[in-house]
Design a protein around this motif. Structure first.
Motif, PDB file in Angstrom:
ATOM      1  N   ILE A  26      18.637  68.485   5.596  1.00  0.00           N
ATOM      2  CA  ILE A  26      18.205  67.336   6.393  1.00  0.00           C
ATOM      3  C   ILE A  26      16.773  67.532   6.869  1.00  0.00           C
ATOM      4  O   ILE A  26      15.943  66.608   6.825  1.00  0.00           O
ATOM      5  N   TYR A  27      16.465  68.750   7.311  1.00  0.00           N
ATOM      6  CA  TYR A  27      15.100  69.025   7.771  1.00  0.00           C
ATOM      7  C   TYR A  27      14.109  68.895   6.612  1.00  0.00           C
ATOM      8  O   TYR A  27      13.009  68.366   6.769  1.00  0.00           O
ATOM      9  N   SER A  28      14.498  69.375   5.440  1.00  0.00           N
ATOM     10  CA  SER A  28      13.644  69.260   4.266  1.00  0.00           C
ATOM     11  C   SER A  28      13.328  67.801   3.957  1.00  0.00           C
ATOM     12  O   SER A  28      12.184  67.449   3.657  1.00  0.00           O
ATOM     13  N   ILE A  29      14.333  66.952   4.055  1.00  0.00           N
ATOM     14  CA  ILE A  29      14.122  65.525   3.792  1.00  0.00           C
ATOM     15  C   ILE A  29      13.155  64.932   4.809  1.00  0.00           C
ATOM     16  O   ILE A  29      12.261  64.147   4.467  1.00  0.00           O
ATOM     17  N   SER A  30      13.308  65.312   6.080  1.00  0.00           N
ATOM     18  CA  SER A  30      12.423  64.775   7.118  1.00  0.00           C
ATOM     19  C   SER A  30      10.982  65.204   6.888  1.00  0.00           C
ATOM     20  O   SER A  30      10.043  64.443   7.153  1.00  0.00           O
ATOM     21  N   ILE A  31      10.774  66.432   6.386  1.00  0.00           N
ATOM     22  CA  ILE A  31       9.420  66.903   6.087  1.00  0.00           C
ATOM     23  C   ILE A  31       8.855  66.166   4.885  1.00  0.00           C
ATOM     24  O   ILE A  31       7.681  65.761   4.868  1.00  0.00           O
ATOM     25  N   TYR A  32       9.700  65.942   3.889  1.00  0.00           N
ATOM     26  CA  TYR A  32       9.255  65.221   2.690  1.00  0.00           C
ATOM     27  C   TYR A  32       8.826  63.791   3.028  1.00  0.00           C
ATOM     28  O   TYR A  32       7.819  63.289   2.514  1.00  0.00           O
ATOM     29  N   LEU A  33       9.560  63.156   3.929  1.00  0.00           N
ATOM     30  CA  LEU A  33       9.275  61.766   4.262  1.00  0.00           C
ATOM     31  C   LEU A  33       7.970  61.595   5.024  1.00  0.00           C
ATOM     32  O   LEU A  33       7.424  60.487   5.077  1.00  0.00           O
ATOM     33  N   VAL A  34       7.462  62.688   5.620  1.00  0.00           N
ATOM     34  CA  VAL A  34       6.164  62.602   6.300  1.00  0.00           C
ATOM     35  C   VAL A  34       5.059  62.278   5.304  1.00  0.00           C
ATOM     36  O   VAL A  34       4.069  61.625   5.636  1.00  0.00           O
ATOM     37  N   GLY A  35       5.233  62.736   4.044  1.00  0.00           N
ATOM     38  CA  GLY A  35       4.246  62.444   3.019  1.00  0.00           C
ATOM     39  C   GLY A  35       2.907  63.071   3.280  1.00  0.00           C
ATOM     40  O   GLY A  35       1.860  62.445   3.111  1.00  0.00           O
ATOM     41  N   SER A  36       2.899  64.341   3.689  1.00  0.00           N
ATOM     42  CA  SER A  36       1.652  65.010   4.047  1.00  0.00           C
ATOM     43  C   SER A  36       0.852  65.468   2.837  1.00  0.00           C
ATOM     44  O   SER A  36      -0.270  65.941   2.974  1.00  0.00           O
TER      45      SER A  36
END
Length: 238
Positions: free
Chosen positions: A2-12
């Motif tokens: 879940i944390y990985s998905i949240s980081i991916y969605l930031v689109g940094s």
């Protein structure tokens, strides 16, 4: 995961979310081997190697975190000659949230210290429509700062170059060799340790950290990623 998905969605634009996928895979494997005494059936030599590797990773990570925390609350001091804002991603809509926090910290400092000159450092990446230096300067000027107090450094592509190129600008502007310059490094709290220590290796000036905010949810990701940066740049820090 879940944390990985949240980081991916930031689109940094980075692939640090992969670290957390790897972590999920590690704990999935650990869970599997914890059942039915599977782990005890693994050869003893291999188990010892695994224990040593896990301990090594833990010690290195904790050491890097302690180093970062030692500069987490740096506020510099009043009336610095220059502050250098380390660049981060520029988007079409303006600075990324990480860069915005750095620029806001610089703005707050410059408002309180009208004699300080600001250098915003950062080149233009392949996914950026403007250099980080120019974008950061525009952001600060739009907040009401005098553009004459803001210098855009537009060639640097990483932290080391951010600092090196900014120091070249400062040295070119200030020929008074008898005066020890005071310079602040403005970046997010997790990044101050590396920025300050790289700067201290590159100049005889007095260097101070100025820590900008980071959203707590993203701190674990940023600190783990920064640990890799500290390890890579270790020869530049000491």
């Amino acid at each position: 995961m879940i944390y990985s998905i949240s980081i991916y969605l930031v689109g940094s634009g980075t692939f640090s979310f992969v670290i957390w996928i790897a972590g999920a895979a590690f704990f999935a494997v650990a869970f599997f081997f914890s059942g039915n005494e599977r782990w005890m059936k693994v050869p003893g030599g291999f188990r010892k190697i695994c224990y040593c590797l896990i301990a090594l990773v833990f010690v290195v990570l904790i050491t890097c975190v302690i180093a970062m925390l030692s500069h987490f609350s740096d506020k510099g001091e009043d009336n610095l000659d220059y502050i250098v804002v380390l660049g981060a991603q520029m988007r079409d809509s303006g600075p990324s949230i990480v860069f915005k926090y750095r620029l806001d910290a610089a703005y707050e400092y410059l408002e309180k210290n009208p004699g300080t000159i600001c250098i915003v450092s950062g080149g233009q990446g392949p996914n950026e429509s403007i250099s980080e230096g120019e974008g950061g300067k525009t952001y600060l000027a739009n907040k009401g700062l005098d553009p004459e107090r803001i210098i855009a450094e537009t060639k640097a592509i990483d932290t080391t170059e951010n600092i090196a190129f900014s120091m070249n600008i400062i040295d070119g502007r200030d020929q008074n060799v008898d005066k020890t310059k005071k310079i602040g490094i403005v970046t997010n709290n997790f990044h101050v340790f590396r920025g300050v220590h790289i700067a201290k290796k590159q100049t005889t000036a007095d260097i101070y950290g100025i820590a900008a905010y980071t959203e707590p949810w993203y701190l674990p990701n940023n600190m783990v990623r920064e640990s890799f940066g500290i390890i890579r740049d270790l020869p530049l820090l000491y």
